[in-house]
Write a protein that holds these residues in place. Structure first.
Motif, mmCIF file in Angstrom:
data_model
loop_
_atom_site.group_PDB
_atom_site.id
_atom_site.type_symbol
_atom_site.label_atom_id
_atom_site.label_comp_id
_atom_site.label_asym_id
_atom_site.label_seq_id
_atom_site.Cartn_x
_atom_site.Cartn_y
_atom_site.Cartn_z
ATOM 1 N N ALA A 369 0.835 -1.216 0.000
ATOM 2 C CA ALA A 369 0.000 0.000 0.000
ATOM 3 C C ALA A 369 0.869 1.265 0.000
ATOM 4 C CB ALA A 369 -0.987 -0.004 1.165
ATOM 5 N N SER A 370 2.081 1.129 -0.517
ATOM 6 C CA SER A 370 3.000 2.277 -0.527
ATOM 7 C C SER A 370 2.515 3.402 -1.445
ATOM 8 C CB SER A 370 4.394 1.818 -0.958
ATOM 9 O OG SER A 370 4.303 1.077 -2.161
ATOM 10 N N GLY A 371 1.570 3.101 -2.342
ATOM 11 C CA GLY A 371 1.045 4.147 -3.227
ATOM 12 C C GLY A 371 -0.048 4.991 -2.581
ATOM 13 N N ILE A 372 -0.522 4.549 -1.413
ATOM 14 C CA ILE A 372 -1.656 5.281 -0.819
ATOM 15 C C ILE A 372 -1.320 5.828 0.579
ATOM 16 C CG2 ILE A 372 -3.430 4.127 -2.201
ATOM 17 C CD1 ILE A 372 -4.020 2.322 0.211
ATOM 18 N N VAL A 373 -0.041 6.186 0.762
ATOM 19 C CA VAL A 373 0.373 6.698 2.080
ATOM 20 C C VAL A 373 -0.271 8.032 2.438
ATOM 21 C CG1 VAL A 373 2.553 5.534 2.531
ATOM 22 C CG2 VAL A 373 2.518 7.516 1.032
ATOM 23 N N ARG A 374 -0.723 8.765 1.446
ATOM 24 C CA ARG A 374 -1.421 10.025 1.777
ATOM 25 C C ARG A 374 -2.658 9.714 2.606
ATOM 26 N NH1 ARG A 374 -2.541 13.320 -3.722
ATOM 27 N NH2 ARG A 374 -3.515 11.375 -4.357
ATOM 28 N N ARG A 375 -3.341 8.627 2.213
ATOM 29 C CA ARG A 375 -4.611 8.292 2.880
ATOM 30 C C ARG A 375 -4.387 7.512 4.168
ATOM 31 N NH1 ARG A 375 -8.124 9.814 -0.884
ATOM 32 N NH2 ARG A 375 -7.227 9.945 -2.947
ATOM 33 N N HIS A 376 -3.268 6.788 4.226
ATOM 34 C CA HIS A 376 -2.973 5.962 5.408
ATOM 35 C C HIS A 376 -1.544 6.269 5.858
ATOM 36 C CE1 HIS A 376 -6.646 3.668 4.742
ATOM 37 N NE2 HIS A 376 -6.333 3.678 3.469
ATOM 38 N N PRO A 377 -1.343 7.406 6.540
ATOM 39 C CA PRO A 377 0.034 7.811 6.836
ATOM 40 C C PRO A 377 0.756 6.888 7.824
ATOM 41 C CG PRO A 377 -1.550 9.315 7.861
ATOM 42 C CD PRO A 377 -2.338 8.400 6.978
ATOM 43 N N ASP A 378 0.026 5.968 8.451
ATOM 44 C CA ASP A 378 0.659 5.027 9.383
ATOM 45 C C ASP A 378 1.354 3.880 8.665
ATOM 46 O OD1 ASP A 378 -2.003 4.397 8.573
ATOM 47 O OD2 ASP A 378 -2.124 2.827 10.097
ATOM 48 N N ILE A 379 0.972 3.641 7.383
ATOM 49 C CA ILE A 379 1.469 2.450 6.673
ATOM 50 C C ILE A 379 2.991 2.371 6.701
ATOM 51 C CG2 ILE A 379 1.784 1.526 4.323
ATOM 52 C CD1 ILE A 379 -1.120 2.223 3.794
ATOM 53 N N ARG A 380 3.627 3.505 6.444
ATOM 54 C CA ARG A 380 5.103 3.502 6.363
ATOM 55 C C ARG A 380 5.754 3.028 7.665
ATOM 56 N NH1 ARG A 380 4.945 9.854 5.639
ATOM 57 N NH2 ARG A 380 2.785 9.384 5.252
ATOM 58 N N TRP A 381 5.088 3.333 8.801
ATOM 59 C CA TRP A 381 5.668 2.950 10.100
ATOM 60 C C TRP A 381 5.322 1.508 10.449
ATOM 61 C CZ3 TRP A 381 9.042 6.503 10.438
ATOM 62 C CH2 TRP A 381 8.733 7.817 10.126
ATOM 63 N N LEU A 382 4.311 0.956 9.781
ATOM 64 C CA LEU A 382 3.900 -0.425 10.058
ATOM 65 C C LEU A 382 4.701 -1.434 9.232
ATOM 66 C CD1 LEU A 382 0.033 0.156 10.095
ATOM 67 C CD2 LEU A 382 1.408 -0.593 12.038
ATOM 68 N N ARG A 383 5.137 -1.021 8.055
ATOM 69 C CA ARG A 383 5.843 -1.941 7.155
ATOM 70 C C ARG A 383 7.316 -2.044 7.520
ATOM 71 N NH1 ARG A 383 1.963 -4.055 5.624
ATOM 72 N NH2 ARG A 383 0.465 -3.193 4.158
#
Ligand SMILES: C[S@@+](CC[C@H](N)C(=O)[O-])C[C@H]1O[C@@H](n2cnc3c(N)ncnc32)[C@H](O)[C@@H]1O
Length: 479
Positions: A369-383
């Motif tokens: 989901a690296s393409g939708i980090v604007r909508r889910h800013p937590d993703i980067r810290w979870l991966r």
């Protein structure tokens, strides 16, 4: 409005049995919940829900849950909160995630012994607010100290001292953060390195766009009217919007986001919320009326519904997560559409496939989901960096299984909302190398949009504002 008044209310639809998911054996990954906080137990006592202190304390809990591996959306949904507090808690959490690298850098520089995770989270949430200058400094510090007194009384002095020091030394702290890449860009180092490696000319803009607020993009139900009609229709409600025809004839971007419940014609199926980059899938799949279509990873059903809004087809939607499959059913019901929903692991084809081939197969595979980090800013810290390897294995496995279900002459559209080639081009290249009856199709509609074969990167211009996606279309040349 047009004569047919496509976006006006119409009688309530009665759900047919086909909307109900059929349950088959599932293999849902079990998480080690015992190692993490129990979200049901998250509480803030003795503070009024309307107070900023309560909201800061609650946001610190949610942000701490993300550090423990929960998705922010899940934590925000599950945690019980005082009435009315949720919108502000949500805002505090989103902003904290977008500035987590900077605020953690500051916290680590400010103390010799790191405090516990809740206090670290409270400090990060509060420092982010001070840096963004969203609240009066006095109120913010006062309320953060109040939150600390309520939850961790011994830390009252520490919170007060760090926040006041930031206010005194703001410029020096901000300059200091620019010496560190994670603090500057607000992504983990492996993510920054991967974006730099893959996009040496655009890495800064890709990282920056990922930290901006996403547009609210709608998909107008093609059975009810056109994008232009909807844009005219919502003017009556004071809403300004524009189309995005280079991406999708149905896409409409609001100039200001609004609550879904306030969207004209949402409740009765006139529109749905869907990024413009995601709306390209329905075109690239090249569907025609009467076809048998499979959506292999379907929840929450955005692409399933888009296809059904445009074509009269027999569609099977597969989703292995029962709760998410229910969302497909809800969306179909709202839009007055029909599909067969199977709750099953798509890889277990023997459980769900009767060997009748599909003309079109959409494989919107699970990804970083690296393409939708604007909508889910937590993703980067979870991966984590090595997640990509596991995801690529899953994607390749799903692709191999789904390929069996494609008719000769039929088409499979593979897509992910990722910007990393490990989940896009590399999966497709490896598959093509080992699959003699698979041939890649040109996607002319994608040509002006793509950045590397099939790759859309997050873009934020007046005429193009979309998330990151990868698309590849394959046709089966023989059995
Ligand atoms: C990227 S999302 C799909 C989004 C959807 N296509 C849409 O446009 O709304 C991927 C979905 O695939 C599901 N999934 C992952 N692995 C699966 C599998 N092996 N079988 C079926 N569904 C799977 C996930 O639970 C998730 O809901």
């Amino acid at each position: 409005m047009t004569q047919s008044q496509p976006h006006k209310k119409r009688p309530q639809h009665h759900s047919s049995a086909r909307h109900r998911p059929r349950t088959a054996p599932q293999h849902i990954k079990q998480t080690a919940t015992h190692e993490r906080m129990r979200l049901e137990d998250v509480r803030v006592y003795n503070l009024a829900g309307t107070s900023l202190a309560y909201q800061l304390a609650m946001a610190a809990h949610i942000v701490m849950a993300v550090q423990q591996g929960y998705s922010m959306q899940h934590a925000l949904t599950v945690v019980d909160m005082a009435d009315g507090a949720r919108p502000n808690v949500q805002r505090l959490c989103f902003e904290a995630m977008r500035h987590w690298g900077t605020s953690q850098f500051w916290v680590k520089r400010a103390v010799s012994n790191l405090p516990g995770p809740w206090l670290q989270a409270l400090l990060s949430v509060s420092l982010t607010q001070l840096a963004l200058e969203q609240e009066s400094e006095f109120v913010l510090v006062d309320q953060a100290v109040e939150a600390a007194i309520n939850m961790k009384p011994h830390a009252k002095g520490l919170v007060n001292a760090i926040l006041r020091r930031f206010l005194r030394e703001r410029e020096a702290w901000q300059a200091d953060a620019l010496t560190d890449e994670v603090a500057t860009w607000n992504y983990p180092q492996w993510w920054i390195d991967a974006v730099k490696r893959n996009y040496p000319n655009d890495w800064q803009s890709i990282l920056s766009i990922g930290n901006t607020h996403p547009p609210m993009t709608l998909r107008v139900n093609a059975r009810r009217g056109t994008a232009d009609e909807y844009i005219d229709y919502i003017k009556e409600d004071g809403l300004i919007a524009q189309g995005m025809p280079t991406l999708s004839a149905q896409a409409v971007v609001l100039s200001q986001p609004c609550g879904v419940a306030d969207l004209p014609a949402f409740a009765d199926g006139g529109v749905s919320v869907q990024d413009a980059g995601a709306q390209i899938a329905a075109d690239l799949l090249d569907v025609h009326d009467g076809m048998r279509v499979l959506d292999a990873c379907a929840a929450p059903g955005g692409k399933t519904c888009h296809i059904l809004e445009r074509y009269d087809v027999q569609l099977t939607a597969i989703e292995k997560d029962e709760a998410r499959a229910a969302r497909i059913a809800d969306n179909l019901h709202r839009l007055d559409l029909e599909a067969d929903i199977l709750v099953v692991d798509a890889n277990n084809a023997h459980q769900w496939w009767n060997r009748e081939a599909f003309d079109r197969v959409l494989l919107d595979a699970p990804c970083s989901a690296s393409g939708i980090v604007r909508r889910h800013p937590d993703i980067r810290w979870l991966r984590e960096a090595n997640d990509l390897e596991g995801l690529a294995r899953q994607q390749a496995q799903l692709l191999r299984t789904m390929w069996k279900t494609v008719a000769v002459g039929g088409r499979l559209l593979y897509c992910t909302c990722s910007i990393f080639p490990e989940e896009g081009e590399q999966v497709i290249a490896a598959f093509l190398a080992h699959t003699p009856n698979a041939q890649r199709l040109e996607l002319p509609a994608l040509q002006p949009l793509q950045h590397g074969e099939g790759q859309l990167i997050p873009t934020q211009t007046e005429t193009r504002n979309h998330d990151g996606f990868y698309y590849a279309a394959l046709t089966k040349t023989s059995n």
